[in-house]
Scaffold this motif. Structure first.
Motif, PDB file in Angstrom:
ATOM      1  N   ASP A   1       1.980  -6.022  41.338  1.00 32.33           N
ATOM      2  CA  ASP A   1       1.255  -6.479  42.161  1.00 32.33           C
ATOM      3  C   ASP A   1       1.631  -7.337  43.418  1.00 32.33           C
ATOM      4  O   ASP A   1       1.691  -8.221  44.443  1.00 32.33           O
ATOM      5  N   ARG A   2       2.993  -7.191  43.764  1.00 35.85           N
ATOM      6  CA  ARG A   2       3.940  -7.065  45.422  1.00 35.85           C
ATOM      7  C   ARG A   2       3.484  -6.413  46.451  1.00 35.85           C
ATOM      8  O   ARG A   2       4.567  -6.663  47.418  1.00 35.85           O
TER       9      ARG A   2
ATOM     10  N   LYS B   1       1.046  -5.106  48.450  1.00 33.46           N
ATOM     11  CA  LYS B   1       0.796  -5.905  50.012  1.00 33.46           C
ATOM     12  C   LYS B   1       0.868  -6.820  49.981  1.00 33.46           C
ATOM     13  O   LYS B   1       1.456  -6.418  51.365  1.00 33.46           O
ATOM     14  N   ASP B   2       2.043  -7.620  50.076  1.00 30.29           N
ATOM     15  CA  ASP B   2       2.621  -8.668  50.198  1.00 30.29           C
ATOM     16  C   ASP B   2       3.800  -8.506  51.101  1.00 30.29           C
ATOM     17  O   ASP B   2       4.328  -7.805  52.250  1.00 30.29           O
TER      18      ASP B   2
ATOM     19  N   ALA C   1      -5.806  -0.081  44.330  1.00 30.33           N
ATOM     20  CA  ALA C   1      -5.578  -0.964  44.370  1.00 30.33           C
ATOM     21  C   ALA C   1      -7.228  -1.224  43.150  1.00 30.33           C
ATOM     22  O   ALA C   1      -8.126  -2.613  43.291  1.00 30.33           O
TER      23      ALA C   1
ATOM     24  N   THR D   1      -2.510  -3.695  40.053  1.00 32.61           N
ATOM     25  CA  THR D   1      -2.069  -3.805  41.102  1.00 32.61           C
ATOM     26  C   THR D   1      -2.973  -4.545  41.754  1.00 32.61           C
ATOM     27  O   THR D   1      -3.280  -5.597  42.628  1.00 32.61           O
TER      28      THR D   1
ATOM     29  N   ALA E   1      -6.350  -6.900  42.487  1.00 33.54           N
ATOM     30  CA  ALA E   1      -6.215  -8.359  42.812  1.00 33.54           C
ATOM     31  C   ALA E   1      -7.385  -9.202  41.323  1.00 33.54           C
ATOM     32  O   ALA E   1      -8.135  -8.400  41.456  1.00 33.54           O
ATOM     33  N   ASN E   2      -7.030 -10.181  41.248  1.00 31.12           N
ATOM     34  CA  ASN E   2      -7.356 -10.510  40.416  1.00 31.12           C
ATOM     35  C   ASN E   2      -8.874 -11.347  40.910  1.00 31.12           C
ATOM     36  O   ASN E   2      -8.654 -11.960  41.705  1.00 31.12           O
TER      37      ASN E   2
ATOM     38  N   ARG F   1     -15.677 -10.095  40.275  1.00 29.59           N
ATOM     39  CA  ARG F   1     -15.746  -8.895  40.758  1.00 29.59           C
ATOM     40  C   ARG F   1     -17.577  -8.292  40.040  1.00 29.59           C
ATOM     41  O   ARG F   1     -17.729  -8.771  39.112  1.00 29.59           O
TER      42      ARG F   1
ATOM     43  N   ASP G   1     -16.330  -3.216  45.085  1.00 31.76           N
ATOM     44  CA  ASP G   1     -16.078  -3.641  45.860  1.00 31.76           C
ATOM     45  C   ASP G   1     -15.947  -1.841  47.319  1.00 31.76           C
ATOM     46  O   ASP G   1     -15.574  -1.403  47.453  1.00 31.76           O
TER      47      ASP G   1
END
Length: 293
Positions: free
Chosen positions: A140-141, A143-144, A171, A210, A212-213, A216, A281
């Motif tokens: 989950d980190r 992208k940052d 993702a 991975t 994003a929550n 959707r 998406d």
């Protein structure tokens, strides 16, 4: 004896003259050989100087290539400073004479220093590059971490592009266990399209830590055997508007999520092959084909 004295004196004079001529020829030959040796030494010195100039020029180009491939302001400033220093040394080398042994020796030592500094920067770039590759494995980190890495990245631009593509793919949502069931007017499962009053599509959004929550929008597209689409509306897909049959808005939290969508049949549907495709998406996240009588 007196009668032969002039002959003796003349012979001695001739021998002296021959000896003098021989000595002059010997001196000239030695001077010629010495000049030839000096010329060869000059040529070697000129070749050595030219090779050093080529080395300085290659190092200048390498610094330029590294600067063009990174976006770290601090590192770019350091590399630019070293490139300017290398160009200055190259200018000094071009202006110095090959006979100036002391200056040539100094510039040769400077050349080794420039090489060593460049190797150190290459190691720094490789180290940052390895850090970038490790970020791909972060869940989950990702992208940052990738954004921070891009700011300090000293790797190749192509590699950064590849890492970004991998993160985007990781993702994406994935629709699994896709099923299409046809129901009659009593809500019972039927096998014949002529009895179908409702098309029910079921699928599962797979677990993805991975992604994003949040909310959707899912689009279900049903294509008939004739190639037409059971249409409720359109949505953007690959720079065009694509028809969809049902739309569902779900709240995704990274875990498996079952989804059901129904289409109320208001027209005659023939038997044959039906294709169900699911989009989210801007990506097609699942598709499957079903055959009905």
């Amino acid at each position: 004896m007196k009668r032969y004295l002039p002959w003796i004196v003349g012979g001695i004079a001739v021998l002296a003259l021959v000896a003098a001529l021989a000595w002059m020829l010997f001196e000239r030959q030695g001077l010629k050989e010495e000049n030839q040796e000096l010329q060869e030494l000059r040529e070697l010195a000129e070749l050595d100087k030219q090779e050093m100039e080529n080395d300085y020029e290659r190092l200048t180009v390498q610094y330029g290539e590294m600067i063009s491939q990174i976006n770290n302001d601090s590192l770019i400033a350091q590399l630019t400073q070293e490139q300017l220093r290398t160009q200055q040394l190259l200018k000094e080398l071009k202006e110095v004479k090959t006979t100036d042994a002391r200056e040539i020796t100094r510039l040769k030592k400077e050349l080794e220093t420039v090489r060593a500094v460049l190797r150190d920067y290459i190691r720094q770039v490789d180290s940052l590059n390895q850090v970038n590759q490790q970020l791909v494995a972060e869940n989950d980190r990702v992208k940052d971490e990738l954004a921070q890495s891009n700011q300090a990245n000293a790797g190749l631009r192509q590699e950064k592009q590849n890492l970004t593509e991998k993160v985007a793919i990781a993702a994406q949502l994935d629709a699994t266990n896709i099923s299409m069931t046809i129901l009659n007017k009593r809500g019972k499962v039927t096998k014949k399209m002529k009895d179908c009053k409702t098309i029910q599509v079921n699928f599962t959004i797979a677990r993805n830590v991975t992604a994003a929550n949040g909310n959707r929008t899912l689009y279900v597209r049903i294509q008939t055997p004739a190639g037409s689409v059971l249409t409720e509306g359109t949505f953007p897909y690959e720079n065009r508007q694509l028809e969809y049959s049902m739309k569902r808005v779900v709240e995704y939290a990274g875990e498996e999520l079952p989804v059901t969508a129904n289409w109320q049949v208001g027209e005659y549907l023939e038997g044959g092959e039906y294709r169900v495709s699911i989009f989210s998406d801007g990506n097609m996240i699942g598709t499957r084909t079903f055959t009905f009588k």
